[in-house]
Every structure is written in C-alpha cells, then in structure tokens.
Design an enzyme around this catalytic site. Sequence first.
Site, PDB file in Angstrom:
ATOM      1  N   GLU A  98      32.320  57.192  20.689  1.00 20.08           N
ATOM      2  CA  GLU A  98      31.255  57.207  21.704  1.00 20.08           C
ATOM      3  C   GLU A  98      29.944  56.624  21.162  1.00 20.08           C
ATOM      4  OE1 GLU A  98      31.651  61.202  23.200  1.00 20.08           O
ATOM      5  OE2 GLU A  98      33.641  60.752  23.978  1.00 20.08           O
ATOM      6  N   HIS A 129      37.965  62.132  20.157  1.00 16.20           N
ATOM      7  CA  HIS A 129      38.401  61.332  21.298  1.00 16.20           C
ATOM      8  C   HIS A 129      37.294  60.320  21.588  1.00 16.20           C
ATOM      9  CE1 HIS A 129      35.762  64.303  23.227  1.00 16.20           C
ATOM     10  NE2 HIS A 129      35.553  63.400  24.144  1.00 16.20           N
ATOM     11  N   GLU A 148      31.680  68.850  21.989  1.00 14.01           N
ATOM     12  CA  GLU A 148      32.722  69.064  20.981  1.00 14.01           C
ATOM     13  C   GLU A 148      32.179  69.146  19.558  1.00 14.01           C
ATOM     14  OE1 GLU A 148      32.947  66.755  23.410  1.00 14.01           O
ATOM     15  OE2 GLU A 148      34.847  67.057  24.478  1.00 14.01           O
TER      16      GLU A 148
END
Length: 273
Positions: free
Chosen positions: A134, A115, A10
């Site tokens: 993350e 996300h 992403e």
Amino acid sequence: MHIFISVDIEGVAGVNEGLQGQRGNPEYEVARRLMTEEANAAIRGAFAGGADTVTVADSHGPMRNMIVDQLDPRARVVSGRARPLSMIEGIRADHAGAVLIGYHAAADNFGVLAHTISGLAFRRIEVNGVRAGEPTLFAGHAAEIGVPLLAVSGDDRLEAEIAEQFPAARSITVKRCISAIASESLSPDEAREKIEQDVCEAVQTAADTEVKAPCTPPLTVDIGFGKQLFADAAALMPFVERTGALDVRFVAKNHAEAIGVLSGFSLMASALA
Ligand SMILES: [Zn+2]
C-alpha cells in the site's frame, strides 16, 4: 504547514488477526479504539512538530472505523468509500508531508496480516517489477504530487519494505511479526508514545525530506488475482491484458490512475465473492 495522515488497522499495536478488522464482533470494537488512539498520537506529534492543519484519512475496509468523537478535535477527517484516491484521499500538493499509521507489509511478503488493498482480490501486485504494498501505491502518489513520505508505523516486515522503497521515511516499528496472525507487540501506551515522538521529529524535518516514489510513470501494473473469476472479469476491460489464468496487466499514466483501477478491481472482487 499542512500534514496528511492515513490510518489503517492491521499494523496497529495489539492487532494480529483478521477478525479485529471486521465489523460485527467485540474484537473489532477494541481494535478500532486502538486505531483511533494511534491516530491521535500521530495527530499530537504532527501538531507538536509544527503542523497547523492535520487531515486524517480513515483507510481500512469500509473506511469508517475510527471513533470520530474520540479523535483529536483539531484534525479534519476523511472517511467512507469509494474514494478516487482510496487510502490517500484528501492529500494535496500543498501538504508538507504524509504519515502512514497502522500499515502492514505487502501481499506476497511475510508480515502480520500482509496484503495489498484486498487480501481477497489480490495475491500479488507488482508495479514496474517492484512488489507493491500500500505505501508503494499511496505514498507513491503523494511523492508524484510533490509530498514526501515522512513516517510509517507497523511491523518489522513493513519496516524492511519502507527501508528499500522510501529510504528517507522514518519507520515506527510497533511489533515484530511472528506469523501472519501473531506478533510480539509494544503495549498500546508505548506504541502511542513512540508514534507521537517520531511523528513530531519527522514533521520537524519535513522540508528537508527527499521526495521520491519507488516507481516512476508510466506504471506497468501486474496483478495476480486470488481467483480465476476475478481475472476473467478484469480482462473484460479493453485496457487490460490477460497474462495468465489468474494474472492481468495494465499500464497507468500515473499513480492516481493505478489506484483507481485497483480500487475498482477490489470492489469487483468483493461483489463476485
Ligand atoms: Zn491495508
């Protein structure tokens, strides 16, 4: 000197939209090639900076996106799922540093395709009260076993998170977030040049880079799920405390344990969806 590189999709220059990360459409075929080439730029940078072995982990979705026969043949590749350490699988305490390429901002932050682990499963993850992306989890594990985070590439929202959580790491900003699915991006060529250069410099100074995770065990992990049913299922586990209709909490003794539980919950949510 061993260097570990984890690659997501992403945060790659030119990637903006969910379809670019999903198998079975022509946009994905382009995006996976862009991902492969940013990985190659980081591998070249790592070797130029003094690495003698490089391990690269394919870390998006099904974790087999990069076109392996187009990867720099000097690198070893970790691919496929379900991996105990997920995006950081393959890292070892004798690695001199970790590099994250194509990463993105955390769930519940602004950012291109922001996300944490799974946009479907998790609306928000907090570890010891810190909003977790993350890098918080995966570079947190690296730090816990003594490996510093050297460099991270992605958008400007990720850059702000890294500055706060891993001040010793270098941010390689390849695009400016305009919306969840829009950015102003460097060209792929310019992004690769910047990644190669910055990874090289970061690897050269690996030995002097501070090793510090933003969260220290024990880790209290608070999850806001995307659907009540996901929280219902997670709360069946004896170590999980229900804290709200969509929310649960568990305590992990280290980052590896937190990563394992979150990966399991993510797989569970995909199965239930
Ligand atoms: Zn990701």
